[in-house]
Design a protein around this motif. Structure first.
Motif, PDB file in Angstrom:
ATOM      1  N   ARG A  35       0.804  -1.222   0.000  1.00  0.00           N
ATOM      2  CA  ARG A  35       0.000   0.000   0.000  1.00  0.00           C
ATOM      3  C   ARG A  35       0.838   1.274   0.000  1.00  0.00           C
ATOM      4  NH1 ARG A  35      -1.166  -1.977   5.437  1.00  0.00           N
ATOM      5  NH2 ARG A  35      -0.152  -0.668   7.007  1.00  0.00           N
ATOM      6  N   ASN A  36       2.143   1.119  -0.087  1.00  0.00           N
ATOM      7  CA  ASN A  36       3.041   2.273  -0.099  1.00  0.00           C
ATOM      8  C   ASN A  36       3.199   2.789  -1.534  1.00  0.00           C
ATOM      9  OD1 ASN A  36       5.067   4.153   0.158  1.00  0.00           O
ATOM     10  ND2 ASN A  36       6.476   2.805   1.250  1.00  0.00           N
ATOM     11  N   PRO A  37       2.796   4.026  -1.814  1.00  0.00           N
ATOM     12  CA  PRO A  37       2.937   4.564  -3.182  1.00  0.00           C
ATOM     13  C   PRO A  37       4.377   4.523  -3.689  1.00  0.00           C
ATOM     14  CG  PRO A  37       1.546   5.991  -1.852  1.00  0.00           C
ATOM     15  CD  PRO A  37       2.142   4.987  -0.915  1.00  0.00           C
ATOM     16  N   ALA A  38       5.340   4.622  -2.787  1.00  0.00           N
ATOM     17  CA  ALA A  38       6.744   4.614  -3.193  1.00  0.00           C
ATOM     18  C   ALA A  38       7.184   3.237  -3.697  1.00  0.00           C
ATOM     19  CB  ALA A  38       7.631   5.036  -2.027  1.00  0.00           C
ATOM     20  N   CYS A  39       6.372   2.196  -3.437  1.00  0.00           N
ATOM     21  CA  CYS A  39       6.720   0.833  -3.862  1.00  0.00           C
ATOM     22  C   CYS A  39       5.897   0.375  -5.074  1.00  0.00           C
ATOM     23  CB  CYS A  39       6.516  -0.150  -2.711  1.00  0.00           C
ATOM     24  SG  CYS A  39       7.603   0.120  -1.296  1.00  0.00           S
ATOM     25  N   MET A  40       5.182   1.285  -5.696  1.00  0.00           N
ATOM     26  CA  MET A  40       4.316   0.915  -6.814  1.00  0.00           C
ATOM     27  C   MET A  40       5.095   0.323  -7.994  1.00  0.00           C
ATOM     28  SD  MET A  40       1.120   1.182  -6.259  1.00  0.00           S
ATOM     29  CE  MET A  40       0.440   1.216  -7.915  1.00  0.00           C
TER      30      MET A  40
ATOM     31  N   GLY B 174      -7.579 -12.022   3.681  1.00  0.00           N
ATOM     32  CA  GLY B 174      -8.904 -12.120   3.069  1.00  0.00           C
ATOM     33  C   GLY B 174      -8.936 -11.758   1.598  1.00  0.00           C
ATOM     34  N   VAL B 175      -7.873 -11.178   1.072  1.00  0.00           N
ATOM     35  CA  VAL B 175      -7.796 -10.824  -0.354  1.00  0.00           C
ATOM     36  C   VAL B 175      -6.400 -11.176  -0.854  1.00  0.00           C
ATOM     37  CG1 VAL B 175      -9.481  -8.943  -0.266  1.00  0.00           C
ATOM     38  CG2 VAL B 175      -7.077  -8.467   0.214  1.00  0.00           C
ATOM     39  N   THR B 176      -6.258 -11.283  -2.166  1.00  0.00           N
ATOM     40  CA  THR B 176      -4.950 -11.556  -2.741  1.00  0.00           C
ATOM     41  C   THR B 176      -4.076 -10.301  -2.639  1.00  0.00           C
ATOM     42  OG1 THR B 176      -5.598 -10.832  -4.943  1.00  0.00           O
ATOM     43  CG2 THR B 176      -5.983 -13.149  -4.396  1.00  0.00           C
ATOM     44  N   PRO B 177      -2.764 -10.442  -2.745  1.00  0.00           N
ATOM     45  CA  PRO B 177      -1.897  -9.262  -2.740  1.00  0.00           C
ATOM     46  C   PRO B 177      -2.251  -8.270  -3.844  1.00  0.00           C
ATOM     47  CG  PRO B 177      -0.586 -11.246  -2.436  1.00  0.00           C
ATOM     48  CD  PRO B 177      -1.979 -11.694  -2.754  1.00  0.00           C
ATOM     49  N   ARG B 178      -2.634  -8.775  -5.016  1.00  0.00           N
ATOM     50  CA  ARG B 178      -2.985  -7.886  -6.129  1.00  0.00           C
ATOM     51  C   ARG B 178      -4.237  -7.062  -5.794  1.00  0.00           C
ATOM     52  NH1 ARG B 178      -1.240  -8.043 -11.085  1.00  0.00           N
ATOM     53  NH2 ARG B 178      -0.394 -10.138 -10.771  1.00  0.00           N
ATOM     54  N   ASP B 179      -5.257  -7.709  -5.241  1.00  0.00           N
ATOM     55  CA  ASP B 179      -6.478  -6.990  -4.890  1.00  0.00           C
ATOM     56  C   ASP B 179      -6.244  -6.048  -3.721  1.00  0.00           C
ATOM     57  OD1 ASP B 179      -7.847  -8.268  -6.886  1.00  0.00           O
ATOM     58  OD2 ASP B 179      -8.705  -9.816  -5.569  1.00  0.00           O
ATOM     59  N   TYR B 180      -5.377  -6.463  -2.789  1.00  0.00           N
ATOM     60  CA  TYR B 180      -5.061  -5.592  -1.641  1.00  0.00           C
ATOM     61  C   TYR B 180      -4.388  -4.314  -2.128  1.00  0.00           C
ATOM     62  CZ  TYR B 180      -3.170  -4.129   2.879  1.00  0.00           C
ATOM     63  OH  TYR B 180      -2.860  -3.419   4.011  1.00  0.00           O
ATOM     64  N   ARG B 181      -3.445  -4.469  -3.067  1.00  0.00           N
ATOM     65  CA  ARG B 181      -2.762  -3.289  -3.608  1.00  0.00           C
ATOM     66  C   ARG B 181      -3.739  -2.404  -4.370  1.00  0.00           C
ATOM     67  NH1 ARG B 181       2.672  -3.788  -7.218  1.00  0.00           N
ATOM     68  NH2 ARG B 181       3.740  -2.975  -5.343  1.00  0.00           N
ATOM     69  N   ALA B 182      -4.594  -2.997  -5.163  1.00  0.00           N
ATOM     70  CA  ALA B 182      -5.550  -2.214  -5.939  1.00  0.00           C
ATOM     71  C   ALA B 182      -6.512  -1.464  -5.010  1.00  0.00           C
ATOM     72  CB  ALA B 182      -6.333  -3.121  -6.883  1.00  0.00           C
TER      73      ALA B 182
ATOM     74  N   HIS C  62       3.070 -19.291  -3.065  1.00  0.00           N
ATOM     75  CA  HIS C  62       2.915 -19.478  -1.620  1.00  0.00           C
ATOM     76  C   HIS C  62       2.612 -18.144  -0.944  1.00  0.00           C
ATOM     77  CE1 HIS C  62       3.527 -20.788   2.474  1.00  0.00           C
ATOM     78  NE2 HIS C  62       4.544 -19.956   2.620  1.00  0.00           N
ATOM     79  N   PHE C  63       3.306 -17.092  -1.384  1.00  0.00           N
ATOM     80  CA  PHE C  63       3.067 -15.764  -0.821  1.00  0.00           C
ATOM     81  C   PHE C  63       1.618 -15.340  -1.051  1.00  0.00           C
ATOM     82  CE2 PHE C  63       3.266 -11.055  -1.770  1.00  0.00           C
ATOM     83  CZ  PHE C  63       3.141 -10.661  -0.443  1.00  0.00           C
ATOM     84  N   SER C  64       1.124 -15.497  -2.268  1.00  0.00           N
ATOM     85  CA  SER C  64      -0.240 -15.081  -2.597  1.00  0.00           C
ATOM     86  C   SER C  64      -1.271 -15.878  -1.796  1.00  0.00           C
ATOM     87  CB  SER C  64      -0.482 -15.264  -4.098  1.00  0.00           C
ATOM     88  OG  SER C  64      -1.767 -14.812  -4.449  1.00  0.00           O
ATOM     89  N   LYS C  65      -1.064 -17.183  -1.702  1.00  0.00           N
ATOM     90  CA  LYS C  65      -2.013 -18.050  -0.976  1.00  0.00           C
ATOM     91  C   LYS C  65      -2.022 -17.703   0.520  1.00  0.00           C
ATOM     92  CE  LYS C  65      -3.013 -22.933  -0.065  1.00  0.00           C
ATOM     93  NZ  LYS C  65      -2.569 -24.339  -0.336  1.00  0.00           N
ATOM     94  N   THR C  66      -0.833 -17.523   1.092  1.00  0.00           N
ATOM     95  CA  THR C  66      -0.724 -17.224   2.523  1.00  0.00           C
ATOM     96  C   THR C  66      -1.303 -15.845   2.827  1.00  0.00           C
ATOM     97  OG1 THR C  66       1.296 -18.558   2.611  1.00  0.00           O
ATOM     98  CG2 THR C  66       0.862 -17.098   4.472  1.00  0.00           C
ATOM     99  N   PHE C  67      -1.018 -14.884   1.961  1.00  0.00           N
ATOM    100  CA  PHE C  67      -1.512 -13.520   2.149  1.00  0.00           C
ATOM    101  C   PHE C  67      -3.047 -13.501   2.121  1.00  0.00           C
ATOM    102  CE2 PHE C  67      -2.611  -9.191   1.083  1.00  0.00           C
ATOM    103  CZ  PHE C  67      -1.657  -8.415   1.715  1.00  0.00           C
ATOM    104  N   LYS C  68      -3.637 -14.215   1.157  1.00  0.00           N
ATOM    105  CA  LYS C  68      -5.095 -14.235   1.054  1.00  0.00           C
ATOM    106  C   LYS C  68      -5.725 -14.899   2.274  1.00  0.00           C
ATOM    107  CE  LYS C  68      -8.976 -15.505  -1.899  1.00  0.00           C
ATOM    108  NZ  LYS C  68      -9.419 -16.118  -3.185  1.00  0.00           N
ATOM    109  N   LYS C  69      -5.115 -15.962   2.764  1.00  0.00           N
ATOM    110  CA  LYS C  69      -5.648 -16.661   3.932  1.00  0.00           C
ATOM    111  C   LYS C  69      -5.641 -15.753   5.159  1.00  0.00           C
ATOM    112  CE  LYS C  69      -5.017 -20.858   6.699  1.00  0.00           C
ATOM    113  NZ  LYS C  69      -4.215 -22.110   6.863  1.00  0.00           N
ATOM    114  N   GLN C  70      -4.593 -14.930   5.292  1.00  0.00           N
ATOM    115  CA  GLN C  70      -4.463 -14.055   6.451  1.00  0.00           C
ATOM    116  C   GLN C  70      -5.264 -12.770   6.302  1.00  0.00           C
ATOM    117  OE1 GLN C  70      -2.715 -14.865   9.165  1.00  0.00           O
ATOM    118  NE2 GLN C  70      -2.819 -12.930  10.297  1.00  0.00           N
TER     119      GLN C  70
END
Length: 299
Positions: free
Chosen positions: A255-260, A288-296, A278-286
């Motif tokens: 969510r950091n604009p500097a890391c876009m 509730g959304v995928t990393p891509r959707d969280y960033r969006a 593994h990162f995407s699956k673990t992130f969604k489980k914790q």
């Protein structure tokens, strides 16, 4: 077979670190040996990178001029075993060690390594026994301060501020902190260890793929069971804590604009997730959304 790079390396090591001899057991043209020295006030700092097989130094001969320095070392990359007399210590990425070059010393890297060596005058460490040399603990306030200061030196953060007036100031600060850190070994580390100290150490190691309960216990000088009990007493587990903190740091970057400009895979890898799926699956489980959707959603 051209041994010139190894000869040049040995000459450079001799001039900066003393009479260490290097052995490389493979094709000499593949040898990597990089060493450069900087001065912070009157404190000498050596930045070393090599894939040597063995780097060794014998105890100084009777009648020979004794080595004036000990080395405070931060293992930045890679791993190595170090023989200190009849002891062997393992240095992993992020470990600190104090080495006495007046004794026999044999470093056996496991592939390419990088470390930073800060030269400290042996005369000011005269009261330290041989058993106190080796890997250092970063528990306790002084351990944390020492670790932070050495990492600042290693990262080049202090170079822009260095001036002649600094004199032996850095050296004095390191030696003062070392005086307390070396006392940690005199007591049972588990008896005085607090959960927040372990958590602080974990925060420093979150980006390392080698972070594990076993590596933490080894660095802290306690058993894995003692480490687990520290977290269980608070209704938590060390593995869950590591995972939560890695995901929290990854979420901050997402969510950091500097890391876009950074990819999701890159952000996951930066916080210890070697596999993007593994990162995407673990992130969604914790979360509730995928990393891509969280960033969006964050932007």
């Amino acid at each position: 077979m051209n041994a010139a790079p190894l000869n040049i390396w040995n000459e450079r090591v001799h001039s900066v670190c003393g009479r260490f001899e290097t052995r490389y057991d493979h094709c000499q043209s593949l040898f990597i040996g990089e060493l450069h020295k900087v001065m912070l006030g009157s404190t000498e700092v050596a930045y070393i990178r090599s894939n040597a097989s063995v780097i060794a130094k014998s105890r100084h001969a009777a009648g020979a001029e004794p080595d004036p320095y000990c080395f405070l070392v931060l293992q930045q990359h890679g791993e190595m075993d170090i023989e200190l007399g009849d002891r062997v210590v393992q240095l992993r990425e992020g470990d600190l060690a104090l080495l006495d070059c007046a004794t026999s010393l044999k470093m056996m890297p496991k592939g390419l390594f990088g470390h930073v060596s800060i030269h400290l005058p042996k005369a000011r460490l005269a009261g330290i026994g041989p058993e106190q040399f080796g890997k250092l603990s970063s528990t306790g306030a002084c351990g944390q301060l020492l670790s932070t200061l050495v990492r600042q030196v290693a990262g080049g953060e202090l170079g822009q501020w260095a001036c002649n007036e600094d004199g032996a100031g850095l050296q004095d600060a390191l030696l003062a902190l070392l005086g307390s850190v070396l006392q940690y070994r005199a007591s049972d580390p588990a008896a005085s260890l607090h959960l927040h100290e372990v958590q602080a150490l974990i925060q420093q190691r979150l980006d390392s793929l080698r972070l594990s309960p076993a590596s933490l216990a080894d660095e802290l000088g306690i058993s894995s069971r003692q480490l687990y009990r520290l977290f269980e007493a608070r209704g938590d587990s060390v593995c869950r804590y590591i995972l939560r903190e890695r995901l929290r740091r990854a979420a901050q970057d997402l969510r950091n604009p500097a890391c876009m400009h950074r990819s999701i895979t890159d952000i996951g890898a930066a916080w210890g997730f070697a596999d993007s799926a593994h990162f995407s699956k673990t992130f969604k489980k914790q979360m509730g959304v995928t990393p891509r959707d969280y960033r969006a959603g964050s932007h």
